[in-house]
Motif scaffolding. Structure first.
Motif, PDB file in Angstrom:
ATOM      1  N   ASN A 198     -17.297  -6.554   4.062  1.00 22.35           N
ATOM      2  CA  ASN A 198     -16.543  -5.308   3.957  1.00 22.35           C
ATOM      3  C   ASN A 198     -15.804  -4.690   3.023  1.00 22.35           C
ATOM      4  OD1 ASN A 198     -17.652  -4.858   6.635  1.00 22.35           O
ATOM      5  ND2 ASN A 198     -16.192  -6.361   7.619  1.00 22.35           N
ATOM      6  N   THR A 199     -15.683  -3.616   2.620  1.00 23.56           N
ATOM      7  CA  THR A 199     -14.935  -2.976   1.598  1.00 23.56           C
ATOM      8  C   THR A 199     -13.861  -2.368   1.992  1.00 23.56           C
ATOM      9  OG1 THR A 199     -16.918  -2.947   0.141  1.00 23.56           O
ATOM     10  CG2 THR A 199     -15.019  -1.663  -0.624  1.00 23.56           C
ATOM     11  N   TYR A 200     -12.484  -2.835   1.357  1.00 27.98           N
ATOM     12  CA  TYR A 200     -11.247  -1.901   1.716  1.00 27.98           C
ATOM     13  C   TYR A 200     -10.772  -1.410   0.404  1.00 27.98           C
ATOM     14  CZ  TYR A 200     -11.162  -4.635   5.979  1.00 27.98           C
ATOM     15  OH  TYR A 200     -11.463  -5.202   7.429  1.00 27.98           O
ATOM     16  N   GLN A 201     -10.629  -0.295   0.502  1.00 30.94           N
ATOM     17  CA  GLN A 201      -9.930   0.470  -0.849  1.00 30.94           C
ATOM     18  C   GLN A 201      -8.594   1.317  -0.451  1.00 30.94           C
ATOM     19  OE1 GLN A 201     -12.743   2.837  -3.119  1.00 30.94           O
ATOM     20  NE2 GLN A 201     -11.417   4.186  -3.292  1.00 30.94           N
ATOM     21  N   PHE A 202      -7.629   1.068  -1.200  1.00 31.70           N
ATOM     22  CA  PHE A 202      -6.230   1.751  -0.955  1.00 31.70           C
ATOM     23  C   PHE A 202      -5.554   1.647  -2.185  1.00 31.70           C
ATOM     24  CE2 PHE A 202      -6.102  -2.845  -0.395  1.00 31.70           C
ATOM     25  CZ  PHE A 202      -4.930  -3.201  -1.262  1.00 31.70           C
ATOM     26  N   VAL A 203      -4.437   2.466  -2.266  1.00 34.90           N
ATOM     27  CA  VAL A 203      -3.579   2.762  -3.341  1.00 34.90           C
ATOM     28  C   VAL A 203      -2.457   1.855  -3.532  1.00 34.90           C
ATOM     29  CG1 VAL A 203      -2.142   4.391  -4.386  1.00 34.90           C
ATOM     30  CG2 VAL A 203      -4.210   5.228  -3.287  1.00 34.90           C
ATOM     31  N   GLU A 244       0.894  -1.120   0.029  1.00 36.44           N
ATOM     32  CA  GLU A 244       0.088   0.029  -0.208  1.00 36.44           C
ATOM     33  C   GLU A 244       1.044   1.262  -0.105  1.00 36.44           C
ATOM     34  OE1 GLU A 244      -3.695   2.102   2.786  1.00 36.44           O
ATOM     35  OE2 GLU A 244      -2.241   0.627   3.558  1.00 36.44           O
ATOM     36  N   LEU A 245       0.462   2.110  -0.793  1.00 36.18           N
ATOM     37  CA  LEU A 245       1.277   3.563  -0.953  1.00 36.18           C
ATOM     38  C   LEU A 245       0.384   4.493   0.104  1.00 36.18           C
ATOM     39  CD1 LEU A 245       2.228   3.782  -4.700  1.00 36.18           C
ATOM     40  CD2 LEU A 245       3.574   3.028  -2.932  1.00 36.18           C
ATOM     41  N   ILE A 246       1.197   5.141   0.985  1.00 39.85           N
ATOM     42  CA  ILE A 246       0.351   6.162   1.741  1.00 39.85           C
ATOM     43  C   ILE A 246       1.409   7.091   1.840  1.00 39.85           C
ATOM     44  CG2 ILE A 246      -0.776   4.457   3.436  1.00 39.85           C
ATOM     45  CD1 ILE A 246       1.503   4.615   5.308  1.00 39.85           C
ATOM     46  N   GLY A 248       2.215   1.011  -7.832  1.00 42.66           N
ATOM     47  CA  GLY A 248       2.125   1.523  -9.047  1.00 42.66           C
ATOM     48  C   GLY A 248       1.030   2.495  -9.244  1.00 42.66           C
ATOM     49  N   GLY A 249       0.309   2.978  -8.132  1.00 38.80           N
ATOM     50  CA  GLY A 249      -0.535   3.977  -7.995  1.00 38.80           C
ATOM     51  C   GLY A 249      -1.895   3.759  -8.245  1.00 38.80           C
ATOM     52  N   ALA A 250      -2.255   2.360  -8.663  1.00 36.59           N
ATOM     53  CA  ALA A 250      -3.525   2.210  -9.101  1.00 36.59           C
ATOM     54  C   ALA A 250      -4.420   1.834  -7.642  1.00 36.59           C
ATOM     55  CB  ALA A 250      -3.813   0.950  -9.826  1.00 36.59           C
ATOM     56  N   VAL A 251      -5.687   2.230  -7.804  1.00 32.33           N
ATOM     57  CA  VAL A 251      -6.688   2.230  -6.596  1.00 32.33           C
ATOM     58  C   VAL A 251      -7.215   0.810  -6.392  1.00 32.33           C
ATOM     59  CG1 VAL A 251      -8.839   2.749  -5.560  1.00 32.33           C
ATOM     60  CG2 VAL A 251      -7.446   4.668  -6.719  1.00 32.33           C
ATOM     61  N   LYS A 252      -6.833  -0.049  -5.378  1.00 33.83           N
ATOM     62  CA  LYS A 252      -7.119  -1.331  -5.218  1.00 33.83           C
ATOM     63  C   LYS A 252      -8.469  -1.450  -4.521  1.00 33.83           C
ATOM     64  CE  LYS A 252      -5.352  -6.012  -5.000  1.00 33.83           C
ATOM     65  NZ  LYS A 252      -5.413  -6.247  -6.425  1.00 33.83           N
ATOM     66  N   ILE A 253      -9.481  -2.414  -4.648  1.00 38.65           N
ATOM     67  CA  ILE A 253     -10.695  -2.661  -3.939  1.00 38.65           C
ATOM     68  C   ILE A 253     -10.620  -4.122  -3.512  1.00 38.65           C
ATOM     69  CG2 ILE A 253     -13.215  -2.466  -3.833  1.00 38.65           C
ATOM     70  CD1 ILE A 253     -13.161  -0.203  -5.666  1.00 38.65           C
ATOM     71  N   VAL A 254     -10.880  -4.336  -2.470  1.00 40.14           N
ATOM     72  CA  VAL A 254     -10.783  -5.737  -1.734  1.00 40.14           C
ATOM     73  C   VAL A 254     -12.075  -5.866  -0.898  1.00 40.14           C
ATOM     74  CG1 VAL A 254      -9.735  -7.428  -0.336  1.00 40.14           C
ATOM     75  CG2 VAL A 254      -8.097  -6.057  -1.845  1.00 40.14           C
ATOM     76  N   LEU A 255     -12.854  -6.778  -1.294  1.00 40.13           N
ATOM     77  CA  LEU A 255     -13.860  -7.392  -0.444  1.00 40.13           C
ATOM     78  C   LEU A 255     -13.658  -8.355   0.477  1.00 40.13           C
ATOM     79  CD1 LEU A 255     -16.915  -7.457  -3.069  1.00 40.13           C
ATOM     80  CD2 LEU A 255     -16.344  -5.570  -1.570  1.00 40.13           C
ATOM     81  N   ALA A 256     -14.137  -8.314   1.718  1.00 38.44           N
ATOM     82  CA  ALA A 256     -13.658  -9.294   2.876  1.00 38.44           C
ATOM     83  C   ALA A 256     -14.862  -9.645   3.164  1.00 38.44           C
ATOM     84  CB  ALA A 256     -12.871  -8.530   4.020  1.00 38.44           C
TER      85      ALA A 256
END
Length: 331
Positions: free
Chosen positions: A308-313, A246-248, A316-324
């Protein structure tokens, strides 16, 4: 005192009962030196990498808990002959099981032993002390290569008197992988045991597993072991961790940094009992929890109910969405 309470028995039956109770101290000797309780029937073959003819038994540490034969069909060879395997099972042999054998083979021809006498004998002998139970503690995982796909069997090697837990918890269980080979290794695969007092419909189940790697003849192999247990219903959620970059933005360093982000994405395991289940097909616009119309669905499976939805960068800078998976249900 017990003999006085059974004054309604004949004099000879009372003498027999006293003799059987006194022989309990020698029951362990009989169990370890005779074939009592072992089924001696003819078999076509027993496919096993090591012969388990000698039944494991220790009257000092095991009480009367011992491994005995259990023959199951393992498959067929090229000639169509059925091959059998001794997977074993744990049994209490120093108590009523040994005495029943004596009664059937030696005494039944002379006297008629009543069921009430047998019940009194069963109450007077204990195979495992206290709250302990006779259970397998060591298994070996046999891989059998016969006609068709290879099959794996867990063969019991040792049985012990183990304390019965008061609640659901993980218990150690040793498993020998690749037995009798250069890659033989023993792991603690674990198991879940114990009662669930809160809910009668729940049972002690694995809620978190981990995967370890072991060396095999074809390279590294993945083996799942139980890490944590809990009381769950027939369909339940288990923990499953996924790791991401994750890029922060770090205010202290005044730049973007890369960190590791771990998400418990979960998963659904278990079975759903047969029967009709309702599936909501129309919900109230003002309150989604209220179902306005349902349909009967016969074929159901254990599937995710909420996420539950997780969203982060990501890297490479792309926004990634992960469903848990948050909750599981039969649907």
């Amino acid at each position: 005192m017990m003999v006085m309470a059974m004054c309604n028995f004949t004099w000879f039956q009372c003498v027999l009962l006293c003799g059987l109770i006194l022989t309990e101290s020698t029951g362990r000797y009989l169990a370890s030196n005779t074939a009592y309780g072992t089924e001696n029937r003819p078999r076509t073959a027993v496919s096993s990498t090591s012969d388990l003819n000698t039944e494991k038994h220790s009257s000092t540490n095991n009480g009367c808990c011992t491994r005995q034969r259990k023959i199951i069909p393992a498959g067929y060879d090229v000639s169509g002959r059925q091959i059998e395997l001794d997977v074993g099972h744990c049994r209490k042999v120093c108590g009523i099981h040994t005495h029943r054998h004596l009664l059937k083979h030696d005494l039944s021809r002379n006297i008629n032993v009543t069921r009430e006498i047998l019940r009194h004998i069963e109450k007077s002998v204990v195979s495992c002390p206290g709250r302990s139970v006779c259970e397998p503690t060591r298994l070996k995982r046999e891989r059998i290569h016969l006609v068709g796909e290879p099959a794996e069997f867990d063969v019991i090697e040792d049985c012990r008197c183990q304390s019965k837990p008061s609640q659901c918890r993980r218990q150690s269980r040793l498993v020998v992988l690749h037995p009798d080979s250069p890659y033989q290794r023993t792991i603690d695969a674990g198991r879940c045991t114990g009662p669930c007092h809160d809910d009668e419909e729940s049972s002690c189940q694995p809620i978190q597993n981990k995967t370890i790697t072991v060396a095999g003849p074809n390279g590294k192999e993945c083996v799942s072991v139980v890490e944590d247990c809990g009381c769950r219903g027939e369909c339940y959620r288990v923990s499953r961790i996924e790791s991401y970059y994750e890029l922060i933005y770090d205010d202290t360093l005044n730049r973007t940094v890369e960190k590791i982000k771990e998400i418990d994405v979960g998963g659904c395991v278990g079975t759903c009992t047969s029967g009709n289940h309702l599936r909501c097909v129309m919900r109230s616009p003002s309150n989604p929890d209220v179902c306005l119309m349902s349909l009967v669905k016969k074929n159901v499976s254990c599937s995710p109910k909420n996420y539950n939805t997780y969203q982060f960068v990501s890297r490479g800078g792309a926004v990634k969405i992960v469903l848990a998976v948050d909750e599981c249900s039969c649907k």
